[in-house]
Motif scaffolding. Structure first.
Motif, PDB file in Angstrom:
ATOM      1  N   VAL A   1       1.366  10.341  -5.652  1.00  0.00           N
ATOM      2  CA  VAL A   1       1.625   9.050  -5.028  1.00  0.00           C
ATOM      3  C   VAL A   1       2.973   9.083  -4.304  1.00  0.00           C
ATOM      4  O   VAL A   1       3.979   9.531  -4.862  1.00  0.00           O
ATOM      5  CB  VAL A   1       1.651   7.929  -6.090  1.00  0.00           C
ATOM      6  N   THR A   2       2.957   8.583  -3.068  1.00  0.00           N
ATOM      7  CA  THR A   2       4.199   8.483  -2.294  1.00  0.00           C
ATOM      8  C   THR A   2       4.442   7.028  -1.924  1.00  0.00           C
ATOM      9  O   THR A   2       3.711   6.456  -1.103  1.00  0.00           O
ATOM     10  CB  THR A   2       4.104   9.330  -1.007  1.00  0.00           C
ATOM     11  N   PRO A   3       5.420   6.380  -2.526  1.00  0.00           N
ATOM     12  CA  PRO A   3       5.710   4.975  -2.187  1.00  0.00           C
ATOM     13  C   PRO A   3       6.319   4.866  -0.793  1.00  0.00           C
ATOM     14  O   PRO A   3       6.862   5.834  -0.256  1.00  0.00           O
ATOM     15  CB  PRO A   3       6.708   4.562  -3.263  1.00  0.00           C
ATOM     16  N   ARG A   4       6.220   3.669  -0.212  1.00  0.00           N
ATOM     17  CA  ARG A   4       6.810   3.457   1.118  1.00  0.00           C
ATOM     18  C   ARG A   4       8.311   3.646   1.091  1.00  0.00           C
ATOM     19  O   ARG A   4       8.908   4.169   2.038  1.00  0.00           O
ATOM     20  CB  ARG A   4       6.478   2.049   1.603  1.00  0.00           C
ATOM     21  N   ARG A   5       8.914   3.179   0.016  1.00  0.00           N
ATOM     22  CA  ARG A   5      10.347   3.334  -0.151  1.00  0.00           C
ATOM     23  C   ARG A   5      10.625   4.035  -1.467  1.00  0.00           C
ATOM     24  O   ARG A   5       9.918   3.826  -2.441  1.00  0.00           O
ATOM     25  CB  ARG A   5      11.046   1.974  -0.143  1.00  0.00           C
ATOM     26  N   ALA A   6      11.660   4.832  -1.488  1.00  0.00           N
ATOM     27  CA  ALA A   6      12.013   5.546  -2.711  1.00  0.00           C
ATOM     28  C   ALA A   6      12.308   4.548  -3.825  1.00  0.00           C
ATOM     29  O   ALA A   6      12.875   3.468  -3.598  1.00  0.00           O
ATOM     30  CB  ALA A   6      13.219   6.444  -2.475  1.00  0.00           C
ATOM     31  N   LEU A   7      11.931   4.910  -5.020  1.00  0.00           N
ATOM     32  CA  LEU A   7      12.214   4.095  -6.200  1.00  0.00           C
ATOM     33  C   LEU A   7      13.561   4.506  -6.774  1.00  0.00           C
ATOM     34  O   LEU A   7      13.855   5.698  -6.932  1.00  0.00           O
ATOM     35  CB  LEU A   7      11.112   4.300  -7.240  1.00  0.00           C
TER      36      LEU A   7
ATOM     37  N   ALA B   1       0.832  -1.199   0.000  1.00  0.00           N
ATOM     38  CA  ALA B   1       0.000   0.000   0.000  1.00  0.00           C
ATOM     39  C   ALA B   1       0.868   1.251   0.000  1.00  0.00           C
ATOM     40  O   ALA B   1       1.894   1.321   0.697  1.00  0.00           O
ATOM     41  CB  ALA B   1      -0.925  -0.001   1.209  1.00  0.00           C
ATOM     42  N   ALA B   2       0.464   2.220  -0.793  1.00  0.00           N
ATOM     43  CA  ALA B   2       1.189   3.489  -0.876  1.00  0.00           C
ATOM     44  C   ALA B   2       0.233   4.620  -0.521  1.00  0.00           C
ATOM     45  O   ALA B   2      -0.977   4.523  -0.734  1.00  0.00           O
ATOM     46  CB  ALA B   2       1.759   3.690  -2.272  1.00  0.00           C
ATOM     47  N   SER B   3       0.759   5.679   0.009  1.00  0.00           N
ATOM     48  CA  SER B   3      -0.088   6.831   0.325  1.00  0.00           C
ATOM     49  C   SER B   3      -0.277   7.685  -0.920  1.00  0.00           C
ATOM     50  O   SER B   3       0.542   7.670  -1.846  1.00  0.00           O
ATOM     51  CB  SER B   3       0.529   7.650   1.455  1.00  0.00           C
ATOM     52  N   TYR B   4      -1.378   8.418  -0.937  1.00  0.00           N
ATOM     53  CA  TYR B   4      -1.672   9.258  -2.097  1.00  0.00           C
ATOM     54  C   TYR B   4      -2.583  10.396  -1.678  1.00  0.00           C
ATOM     55  O   TYR B   4      -3.239  10.349  -0.621  1.00  0.00           O
ATOM     56  CB  TYR B   4      -2.332   8.438  -3.207  1.00  0.00           C
ATOM     57  N   ARG B   5      -2.637  11.401  -2.512  1.00  0.00           N
ATOM     58  CA  ARG B   5      -3.575  12.507  -2.328  1.00  0.00           C
ATOM     59  C   ARG B   5      -4.010  12.998  -3.693  1.00  0.00           C
ATOM     60  O   ARG B   5      -3.323  12.782  -4.702  1.00  0.00           O
ATOM     61  CB  ARG B   5      -2.954  13.640  -1.516  1.00  0.00           C
TER      62      ARG B   5
END
Length: 497
Positions: A148-154, A136-140
């Motif tokens: 979209v903000t991933p849990r870990r940087a890509l 699950a990733a956070s988003y607004r």
């Protein structure tokens, strides 16, 4: 596109877009306007390396957040930076009674920089789940942007999968020229046309022509309805009152060219002599008027292939809907979409776009004449070679318009805004530019230029600067003055230039 948006040209939008175009020229010319080699490994241009499956989209970023736009001056929020989508897998269920759409989109993408955050274009529909590589990733939401903000940087170069589950009643957007765009409801389904910004109304996307991808579609609709998308038809199955249709668009496609049109359709399937799979879906209310024109589709494709080079896709066909509030046709990739039974000229125009606009795509909407001018000129050539007026006569009739006519309202190479990209100068003066080039270099060289343009940028992208370079290379002539006069000079050009 063709007005009527593009039946002359852009969407043929001139019925909104198309009809607007047609209204500016004499009847004989309006009728024409209403018609209105191996793949390369990649080319290098002002946006960096452009590979067959799309460029690395968006401006280079100093930080770790992808940009909220791809850098287009006319649509600054269209597309996104920091990643390239390689594939969309869209699973949709549409209830024609309630008009509710349930969807799951899985995007396979590659980061082009280190990303702690990135954007997608997506508006209107409620998201119930968003995950990156299963987590699950956070988003607004921020207008049309899904941040979209991933849990870990890509990591730069990392492939990742974004899964978005959503639902709601999709609504079209209104384009700057007043045309509806996106998921447009009809009395028996939906007319789904995305140019230039409507894709975001029904799936999350990197919605700019600079980012092209392959697609899989799984579309479920009530039994008795048909769901038509792009590419090759893979099959259908019916269970519990629902029918699921599967489609695959293997060749790269810009998001605005995707469709998932739903309705009550009569379907005809065939294969051309060149092995192209043809799928025509026609609203029964339009069938009688459409039949004589659609019968000519194989011969039109054969004629265009001889002129422009090998047809660029595995599949072809037509979607003829009854959508009286739309006002245009659109060159949805491999299977143009018509809001009513098309004229032959419109069929020629929209299928010419399969080379010019779909296979060879824009790098910026400012260069829309490379789509619409080319498809409009294809209509002139078809008319010329099938017993109608010569391209020269069409040119002369247009040039006779007074300097005050809106044909000369702005130069086609610089429309000035998104509101003008489907206006008369883009279509008609764009086609006149090509005719002026043809007169300057001669028929043999001119038609070689068209074929070389389609071949060298097949499944890639083009710009006016690249076209000028190619034309000068093939002709051995300095064409800067001629093309500058027709594409960038305000007012009515001097035809002797």
């Amino acid at each position: 596109m063709t007005p009527v948006r593009r039946q002359a040209a852009r969407r043929s939008r001139p019925a909104l877009r198309r009809r607007a175009v047609l209204a500016t020229v004499p009847v004989v010319v309006a009728a024409l306007l209403a018609t209105a080699a191996p793949a390369t490994a990649g080319t290098t241009g002002s946006f960096g390396t452009i590979a067959p499956y799309g460029p690395l989209v968006g401006p280079a970023m100093a930080g770790t957040t992808g940009s909220s736009g791809a850098g287009d001056p006319y649509f600054p929020l269209a597309g996104n930076g920091g990643y390239h989508v390689r594939h969309y897998d869209l699973t949709l269920r549409y209830d024609t009674a309630s008009r509710r759409l349930d969807g799951t989109a899985v995007l396979t993408a590659r980061a082009t920089q280190r990303l702690t955050r990135f954007d997608l274009d997506f508006t209107g529909l409620k998201i119930t789940r968003l995950a990156i590589d299963g987590a699950a990733a956070s988003y607004r939401r921020d207008g049309q942007e899904l941040v979209v903000t991933p849990r870990r940087a890509l990591r730069e170069g990392q492939e990742f999968h974004v899964t978005v589950t959503y639902h709601g009643i999709p609504k079209p957007v209104t384009d700057p020229d007043g045309s509806p765009d996106g998921w447009i409801p009809t009395d028996d389904g939906a007319f789904v046309a995305g140019e230039p910004q409507g894709a975001m109304t029904w799936f999350p996307a990197n919605n700019h022509p600079k980012d092209k991808a392959s697609y899989d579609f799984t579309l479920t609709v009530p039994k008795g309805r048909t769901a038509v998308a792009n590419g090759v038809f893979l099959g259908r199955r019916t269970a519990q009152g629902q029918t699921t249709f599967r489609w695959r668009q293997a060749e790269p496609m810009a998001a605005y060219l995707a469709t998932a049109t739903v309705g009550t359709f009569d379907v005809e399937r065939s294969t051309t002599r060149d092995g192209i799979q043809v799928y025509n879906a026609v609203d029964p209310r339009e069938a009688k008027a459409a039949a004589p024109v659609l019968k000519k589709l194989p011969s039109v494709l054969e004629w265009e292939s001889k002129l422009f080079g090998r047809y660029p896709f595995r599949a072809a066909g037509s979607i003829v809907d009854r959508a009286p509030d739309v006002g245009y046709a659109l060159e949805t990739q491999g299977r143009p979409l018509y809001d009513s039974a098309p004229a032959l000229s419109t069929l020629v125009h929209e299928n010419a776009h399969q080379w010019f606009g779909d296979s060879v795509s824009l790098t910026t909407w400012k260069d829309i004449w490379l789509n619409e001018g080319f498809a409009t000129y294809a209509g002139w050539l078809y008319n010329e070679q099938h017993g109608g007026a010569s391209a020269q006569k069409t040119f002369d009739t247009l040039y006779a318009r007074p300097a005050s006519d809106r044909l000369w309202a702005f130069p086609p190479g610089t429309p000035g805004s998104g509101a003008n990209i489907f206006a008369t100068p883009v279509y008609a003066r764009g086609a006149m530019t090509l005719h002026a080039l043809r007169k300057s270099v001669g028929d043999r060289v001119f038609f070689h230029i068209l074929r070389a343009w389609a071949a060298e940028h097949r499944h890639g992208h083009g710009t006016t600067a690249r076209f000028t370079q190619l034309a000068e290379r093939e002709s051995g002539k300095d064409l800067d003055g001629l093309l500058r006069t027709w594409l960038y000079t305000d007012g009515k050009p001097d035809r002797s230039a």
